[in-house]
Design a protein around this motif. Structure first.
Motif, PDB file in Angstrom:
ATOM      1  N   GLN A 198       0.838  -1.198   0.000  1.00  0.00           N
ATOM      2  CA  GLN A 198       0.000   0.000   0.000  1.00  0.00           C
ATOM      3  C   GLN A 198       0.876   1.252   0.000  1.00  0.00           C
ATOM      4  OE1 GLN A 198      -3.338   0.091   2.738  1.00  0.00           O
ATOM      5  NE2 GLN A 198      -3.041   2.282   3.111  1.00  0.00           N
ATOM      6  N   LEU A 199       1.983   1.214   0.725  1.00  0.00           N
ATOM      7  CA  LEU A 199       2.881   2.365   0.778  1.00  0.00           C
ATOM      8  C   LEU A 199       3.474   2.660  -0.599  1.00  0.00           C
ATOM      9  CD1 LEU A 199       4.346   4.528   2.393  1.00  0.00           C
ATOM     10  CD2 LEU A 199       6.107   2.834   2.969  1.00  0.00           C
ATOM     11  N   GLU A 200       3.872   1.601  -1.315  1.00  0.00           N
ATOM     12  CA  GLU A 200       4.415   1.794  -2.662  1.00  0.00           C
ATOM     13  C   GLU A 200       3.366   2.402  -3.588  1.00  0.00           C
ATOM     14  OE1 GLU A 200       7.792  -1.582  -3.463  1.00  0.00           O
ATOM     15  OE2 GLU A 200       5.717  -2.257  -3.344  1.00  0.00           O
ATOM     16  N   LEU A 201       2.136   1.941  -3.459  1.00  0.00           N
ATOM     17  CA  LEU A 201       1.053   2.465  -4.292  1.00  0.00           C
ATOM     18  C   LEU A 201       0.811   3.942  -3.986  1.00  0.00           C
ATOM     19  CD1 LEU A 201      -1.089   1.967  -6.394  1.00  0.00           C
ATOM     20  CD2 LEU A 201      -2.603   1.097  -4.602  1.00  0.00           C
ATOM     21  N   GLU A 202       0.821   4.309  -2.713  1.00  0.00           N
ATOM     22  CA  GLU A 202       0.645   5.708  -2.322  1.00  0.00           C
ATOM     23  C   GLU A 202       1.766   6.569  -2.898  1.00  0.00           C
ATOM     24  OE1 GLU A 202       0.504   5.593   1.891  1.00  0.00           O
ATOM     25  OE2 GLU A 202      -1.520   4.773   1.987  1.00  0.00           O
ATOM     26  N   LYS A 203       2.988   6.028  -2.906  1.00  0.00           N
ATOM     27  CA  LYS A 203       4.124   6.781  -3.443  1.00  0.00           C
ATOM     28  C   LYS A 203       3.975   6.993  -4.943  1.00  0.00           C
ATOM     29  CE  LYS A 203       7.603   5.354  -0.026  1.00  0.00           C
ATOM     30  NZ  LYS A 203       8.843   4.577   0.176  1.00  0.00           N
ATOM     31  N   MET A 204       3.527   5.946  -5.650  1.00  0.00           N
ATOM     32  CA  MET A 204       3.323   6.073  -7.090  1.00  0.00           C
ATOM     33  C   MET A 204       2.274   7.138  -7.397  1.00  0.00           C
ATOM     34  SD  MET A 204       3.390   2.130  -8.431  1.00  0.00           S
ATOM     35  CE  MET A 204       4.891   1.156  -8.447  1.00  0.00           C
ATOM     36  N   GLN A 205       1.180   7.105  -6.651  1.00  0.00           N
ATOM     37  CA  GLN A 205       0.134   8.104  -6.843  1.00  0.00           C
ATOM     38  C   GLN A 205       0.657   9.507  -6.540  1.00  0.00           C
ATOM     39  OE1 GLN A 205      -2.624   6.342  -4.120  1.00  0.00           O
ATOM     40  NE2 GLN A 205      -3.495   4.957  -5.650  1.00  0.00           N
ATOM     41  N   ALA A 206       1.519   9.613  -5.547  1.00  0.00           N
ATOM     42  CA  ALA A 206       2.084  10.911  -5.186  1.00  0.00           C
ATOM     43  C   ALA A 206       2.977  11.460  -6.287  1.00  0.00           C
ATOM     44  CB  ALA A 206       2.870  10.798  -3.878  1.00  0.00           C
ATOM     45  N   VAL A 207       3.698  10.582  -6.970  1.00  0.00           N
ATOM     46  CA  VAL A 207       4.562  11.017  -8.074  1.00  0.00           C
ATOM     47  C   VAL A 207       3.709  11.631  -9.189  1.00  0.00           C
ATOM     48  CG1 VAL A 207       6.096  10.242  -9.914  1.00  0.00           C
ATOM     49  CG2 VAL A 207       6.419   9.386  -7.591  1.00  0.00           C
ATOM     50  N   LEU A 208       2.613  10.957  -9.548  1.00  0.00           N
ATOM     51  CA  LEU A 208       1.731  11.482 -10.594  1.00  0.00           C
ATOM     52  C   LEU A 208       1.089  12.792 -10.155  1.00  0.00           C
ATOM     53  CD1 LEU A 208       0.108   8.118 -11.726  1.00  0.00           C
ATOM     54  CD2 LEU A 208       1.604   9.579 -13.096  1.00  0.00           C
ATOM     55  N   TYR A 209       0.755  12.883  -8.880  1.00  0.00           N
ATOM     56  CA  TYR A 209       0.197  14.132  -8.353  1.00  0.00           C
ATOM     57  C   TYR A 209       1.221  15.258  -8.475  1.00  0.00           C
ATOM     58  CZ  TYR A 209      -1.843  17.503  -5.138  1.00  0.00           C
ATOM     59  OH  TYR A 209      -2.357  18.658  -4.593  1.00  0.00           O
ATOM     60  N   THR A 210       2.488  14.934  -8.247  1.00  0.00           N
ATOM     61  CA  THR A 210       3.545  15.929  -8.355  1.00  0.00           C
ATOM     62  C   THR A 210       3.643  16.462  -9.779  1.00  0.00           C
ATOM     63  OG1 THR A 210       4.807  14.839  -6.605  1.00  0.00           O
ATOM     64  CG2 THR A 210       6.009  16.352  -8.022  1.00  0.00           C
ATOM     65  N   PHE A 211       3.607  15.566 -10.762  1.00  0.00           N
ATOM     66  CA  PHE A 211       3.638  15.998 -12.157  1.00  0.00           C
ATOM     67  C   PHE A 211       2.433  16.879 -12.472  1.00  0.00           C
ATOM     68  CE2 PHE A 211       6.475  12.260 -13.226  1.00  0.00           C
ATOM     69  CZ  PHE A 211       7.542  13.056 -13.610  1.00  0.00           C
TER      70      PHE A 211
END
Length: 295
Positions: A198-211
């Motif tokens: 779940q933590l990895e998934l949250e990080k991936m979503q955060a990267v897209l949010y950053t873009f």
């Protein structure tokens, strides 16, 4: 007045949420994305992105990483073409941080501008300043989405290797606009049953949010935020906001009670009793609360 205060509080909450997503994204960039961007070296830890000079000007960089080789990697994101002013700014960032932290720094500019040639050198007197430009326009986001859809249609489980490239779709070429690519990638991640935590998934979503935060205008960013609300990251941010709102509301309520007690001419001790009764507080806690707000 109260309405203005509510607006300001909402803005502060949004800043907190965006800051949280940015920090999460920064960690994931170092761990997973630098190798995909062909940036050599291994990240040891994240380092400061604010440098204060003597004249008290502050330089805000996007991401800095201390590498195990001893140097720093500085990432900058540009949605427009790189200008001489951009290069002057990057050079100033490097000079200030390099002097303050006594390290060598290499700046990588991740650019999504749709131009044929990108400026990467700045000649100033006898000196030449260079940055490494990273472009993924040669890769097609549409082909990546199609490959994932075909794999899902065949009933083949997606792997982490399939999902990580989605984080770079905003920098690729394709028929979809950047905002649409981000939304599509978020939806794929949301529905994926890949063996990631779940933590990895949250990080991936955060990267897209950053873009999205970097490259999209206000209206297009709002559409991405609607999708984010349905994700694990969105749930985390919303819950965090609810907890802060409850605590803030409790503090405001306590303050109002104490002000009313003052207007009624009640003493400090009577006010402690009323707070203790109204909010089910221990006498010691009620006393501390009244002391905090008592005028």
């Amino acid at each position: 007045m109260a309405s203005q205060q509510n607006i300001e509080q909402a803005e502060k909450t949004n800043w907190h949420h965006e800051d949280l997503a940015m920090k999460t994204a920064a960690q994931y960039f170092g761990e997973e994305l630098l190798p995909l961007l062909e940036i050599r070296g291994e990240v040891e830890y994240i380092v400061p992105t604010e440098t204060v000079k003597l004249e008290t000007r502050q330089f805000y960089q996007d991401f800095n990483y201390a590498m195990k080789e001893g140097n720093w990697v500085h990432l900058e994101f540009e949605s427009d073409e790189i200008t001489r002013e951009d290069l002057k700014r990057f050079r100033e960032y490097e000079a200030a941080a390099s002097r303050a932290y006594k390290v060598d720094i290499v700046t990588y500019v991740i650019c999504s501008a749709d131009v044929k040639e990108l400026l990467c050198e700045l000649k100033a007197g006898i000196n030449t300043y260079r940055v490494e430009v990273i472009r993924l326009k040669g890769k097609d986001a549409d082909r990546l989405f199609k490959a994932i859809e075909e794999k899902k249609a065949k009933g083949v489980a997606l792997t982490k290797t399939d999902l990580v490239p989605l984080l770079l779709t905003p920098l690729m070429s394709g028929n979809l606009e950047i905002g649409e690519r981000i939304i599509k990638s978020l939806k794929i991640l949301h529905m994926a049953e890949a063996p990631i935590t779940q933590l990895e998934l949250e990080k991936m979503q955060a990267v897209l949010y950053t873009f999205a935060d970097k490259f999209l205008d206000k209206n297009k960013l709002a559409k991405v935020k609607e999708v984010i609300r349905m994700t694990l990251l969105g749930e985390m941010l919303i819950n965090d906001g609810i907890e802060q709102g409850i605590e803030k509301g409790r503090e405001q309520a306590l303050q109002v009670v104490i002000e009313i007690c003052e207007e009624l001419g009640l003493t400090f001790e009577h006010t402690v009793e009323k707070v203790e009764t109204r909010f089910d507080k221990e006498p010691r806690s009620a006393r501390e609360i009244v002391e905090r707000y008592w005028k």
